[in-house]
Design a protein around this motif. Structure first.
Motif, PDB file in Angstrom:
ATOM      1  N   MET A 135       0.852  -1.165   0.000  1.00 40.33           N
ATOM      2  CA  MET A 135       0.000   0.000   0.000  1.00 40.33           C
ATOM      3  C   MET A 135       0.904   1.236   0.000  1.00 40.33           C
ATOM      4  N   ASP A 136       0.567   2.192  -0.824  1.00 45.37           N
ATOM      5  CA  ASP A 136       1.422   3.374  -0.865  1.00 45.37           C
ATOM      6  C   ASP A 136       1.160   4.266   0.350  1.00 45.37           C
ATOM      7  N   GLU A 137       2.112   5.126   0.637  1.00 46.13           N
ATOM      8  CA  GLU A 137       2.082   5.948   1.847  1.00 46.13           C
ATOM      9  C   GLU A 137       0.893   6.913   1.885  1.00 46.13           C
ATOM     10  N   ARG A 138       0.536   7.506   0.746  1.00 45.28           N
ATOM     11  CA  ARG A 138      -0.597   8.444   0.721  1.00 45.28           C
ATOM     12  C   ARG A 138      -1.907   7.740   1.047  1.00 45.28           C
ATOM     13  N   LYS A 139      -2.090   6.554   0.498  1.00 42.74           N
ATOM     14  CA  LYS A 139      -3.319   5.802   0.763  1.00 42.74           C
ATOM     15  C   LYS A 139      -3.395   5.420   2.239  1.00 42.74           C
ATOM     16  N   ARG A 140      -2.273   4.984   2.783  1.00 47.50           N
ATOM     17  CA  ARG A 140      -2.211   4.615   4.197  1.00 47.50           C
ATOM     18  C   ARG A 140      -2.560   5.817   5.070  1.00 47.50           C
ATOM     19  N   ASP A 141      -1.947   6.970   4.788  1.00 45.27           N
ATOM     20  CA  ASP A 141      -2.219   8.183   5.572  1.00 45.27           C
ATOM     21  C   ASP A 141      -3.682   8.594   5.467  1.00 45.27           C
ATOM     22  N   SER A 142      -4.257   8.427   4.300  1.00 46.80           N
ATOM     23  CA  SER A 142      -5.669   8.763   4.100  1.00 46.80           C
ATOM     24  C   SER A 142      -6.570   7.861   4.947  1.00 46.80           C
ATOM     25  N   ILE A 143      -6.251   6.599   4.979  1.00 51.49           N
ATOM     26  CA  ILE A 143      -7.049   5.654   5.774  1.00 51.49           C
ATOM     27  C   ILE A 143      -6.913   5.962   7.263  1.00 51.49           C
ATOM     28  N   VAL A 144      -5.689   6.250   7.701  1.00 52.11           N
ATOM     29  CA  VAL A 144      -5.469   6.584   9.113  1.00 52.11           C
ATOM     30  C   VAL A 144      -6.243   7.840   9.494  1.00 52.11           C
ATOM     31  N   ALA A 145      -6.216   8.852   8.649  1.00 53.04           N
ATOM     32  CA  ALA A 145      -6.958  10.092   8.927  1.00 53.04           C
ATOM     33  C   ALA A 145      -8.459   9.814   9.000  1.00 53.04           C
ATOM     34  N   TYR A 146      -8.957   8.991   8.081  1.00 55.15           N
ATOM     35  CA  TYR A 146     -10.377   8.631   8.088  1.00 55.15           C
ATOM     36  C   TYR A 146     -10.747   7.916   9.387  1.00 55.15           C
ATOM     37  N   LEU A 147      -9.917   6.957   9.799  1.00 56.38           N
ATOM     38  CA  LEU A 147     -10.203   6.222  11.029  1.00 56.38           C
ATOM     39  C   LEU A 147     -10.169   7.133  12.246  1.00 56.38           C
ATOM     40  N   ARG A 148      -9.229   8.057  12.287  1.00 55.19           N
ATOM     41  CA  ARG A 148      -9.163   9.001  13.415  1.00 55.19           C
ATOM     42  C   ARG A 148     -10.417   9.879  13.468  1.00 55.19           C
ATOM     43  N   ARG A 149     -10.887  10.356  12.305  1.00 52.68           N
ATOM     44  CA  ARG A 149     -12.118  11.171  12.274  1.00 52.68           C
ATOM     45  C   ARG A 149     -13.313  10.363  12.776  1.00 52.68           C
ATOM     46  N   ARG A 150     -13.436   9.124  12.306  1.00 57.31           N
ATOM     47  CA  ARG A 150     -14.572   8.276  12.715  1.00 57.31           C
ATOM     48  C   ARG A 150     -14.499   7.928  14.201  1.00 57.31           C
ATOM     49  N   MET A 151     -13.299   7.673  14.701  1.00 60.56           N
ATOM     50  CA  MET A 151     -13.149   7.380  16.129  1.00 60.56           C
ATOM     51  C   MET A 151     -13.560   8.590  16.960  1.00 60.56           C
ATOM     52  N   ALA A 152     -13.133   9.793  16.544  1.00 61.60           N
ATOM     53  CA  ALA A 152     -13.508  11.016  17.265  1.00 61.60           C
ATOM     54  C   ALA A 152     -15.017  11.236  17.194  1.00 61.60           C
ATOM     55  N   GLU A 153     -15.604  10.951  16.037  1.00 59.28           N
ATOM     56  CA  GLU A 153     -17.039  11.135  15.843  1.00 59.28           C
ATOM     57  C   GLU A 153     -17.850  10.261  16.803  1.00 59.28           C
ATOM     58  N   PHE A 154     -17.381   9.052  17.057  1.00 58.57           N
ATOM     59  CA  PHE A 154     -18.117   8.124  17.910  1.00 58.57           C
ATOM     60  C   PHE A 154     -17.558   8.034  19.328  1.00 58.57           C
ATOM     61  N   GLY A 155     -16.542   8.823  19.636  1.00 61.34           N
ATOM     62  CA  GLY A 155     -15.976   8.833  20.982  1.00 61.34           C
ATOM     63  C   GLY A 155     -15.183   7.574  21.307  1.00 61.34           C
ATOM     64  N   ILE A 156     -14.556   6.993  20.324  1.00 60.15           N
ATOM     65  CA  ILE A 156     -13.759   5.784  20.533  1.00 60.15           C
ATOM     66  C   ILE A 156     -12.316   6.187  20.799  1.00 60.15           C
ATOM     67  N   GLU A 157     -11.766   5.685  21.893  1.00 60.94           N
ATOM     68  CA  GLU A 157     -10.375   5.971  22.269  1.00 60.94           C
ATOM     69  C   GLU A 157      -9.489   4.809  21.841  1.00 60.94           C
ATOM     70  N   LEU A 158      -8.178   5.063  21.766  1.00 67.33           N
ATOM     71  CA  LEU A 158      -7.233   3.994  21.423  1.00 67.33           C
ATOM     72  C   LEU A 158      -7.294   2.847  22.424  1.00 67.33           C
ATOM     73  N   ASP A 159      -7.542   3.173  23.698  1.00 70.17           N
ATOM     74  CA  ASP A 159      -7.661   2.118  24.709  1.00 70.17           C
ATOM     75  C   ASP A 159      -8.848   1.206  24.417  1.00 70.17           C
ATOM     76  N   ASP A 160      -9.927   1.767  23.881  1.00 71.07           N
ATOM     77  CA  ASP A 160     -11.087   0.962  23.513  1.00 71.07           C
ATOM     78  C   ASP A 160     -10.726  -0.032  22.411  1.00 71.07           C
ATOM     79  N   VAL A 161      -9.989   0.455  21.423  1.00 78.11           N
ATOM     80  CA  VAL A 161      -9.564  -0.404  20.316  1.00 78.11           C
ATOM     81  C   VAL A 161      -8.624  -1.492  20.837  1.00 78.11           C
TER      82      VAL A 161
END
Length: 113
Positions: free
Chosen positions: A1-27
């Motif tokens: 997977m190229d770096e831009r795609k990876r960064d895009s997915i990580v940013a998307y996951l961080r936005r969704r986690m913030a939206e639903f109040g999910i913390e890294l400890d929960d994951v």
């Protein structure tokens, strides 16, 4: 997977986690719980579904057995050490006929032809 795609997915996951109040400890807790369940599994399908052998048999296992597959076929390595290996290991995940009647055909029937 190229770096831009990876960064895009990580940013998307961080936005969704913030939206639903999910913390890294929960994951981390959810992953740990999944690992505990995987370790306690006595039976596993090729798609990763598991069963501990306790309670009602799950539907995926009932269907496979009714299609002619043996329960031992789904035994997790290490759960049933009493049965010696009868030959080379076969990766059934790649077999399109696994669990079907074609997978349970006996060699004596094909030799009779």
């Amino acid at each position: 997977m190229d770096e831009r795609k990876r960064d895009s997915i990580v940013a998307y996951l961080r936005r969704r986690m913030a939206e639903f109040g999910i913390e890294l400890d929960d994951v981390a807790a959810a992953i740990a719980q999944d690992q505990i369940q995987q370790k306690s599994a006595k039976y596993r399908s090729a798609t990763g579904e598991t069963w501990s052998g306790e309670g009602e048999m799950p539907q995926w296992l009932k269907q496979a057995i009714s299609a002619g597959q043996s329960l031992e076929h789904f035994t997790v390595d290490g759960a049933a050490q009493s049965t010696p290996a009868a030959g080379p290991k076969v990766d059934w995940r790649e077999d399109p006929f696994a669990g079907s009647r074609l997978a349970t055909a006996h060699t004596s029937a094909s030799e009779a032809r």
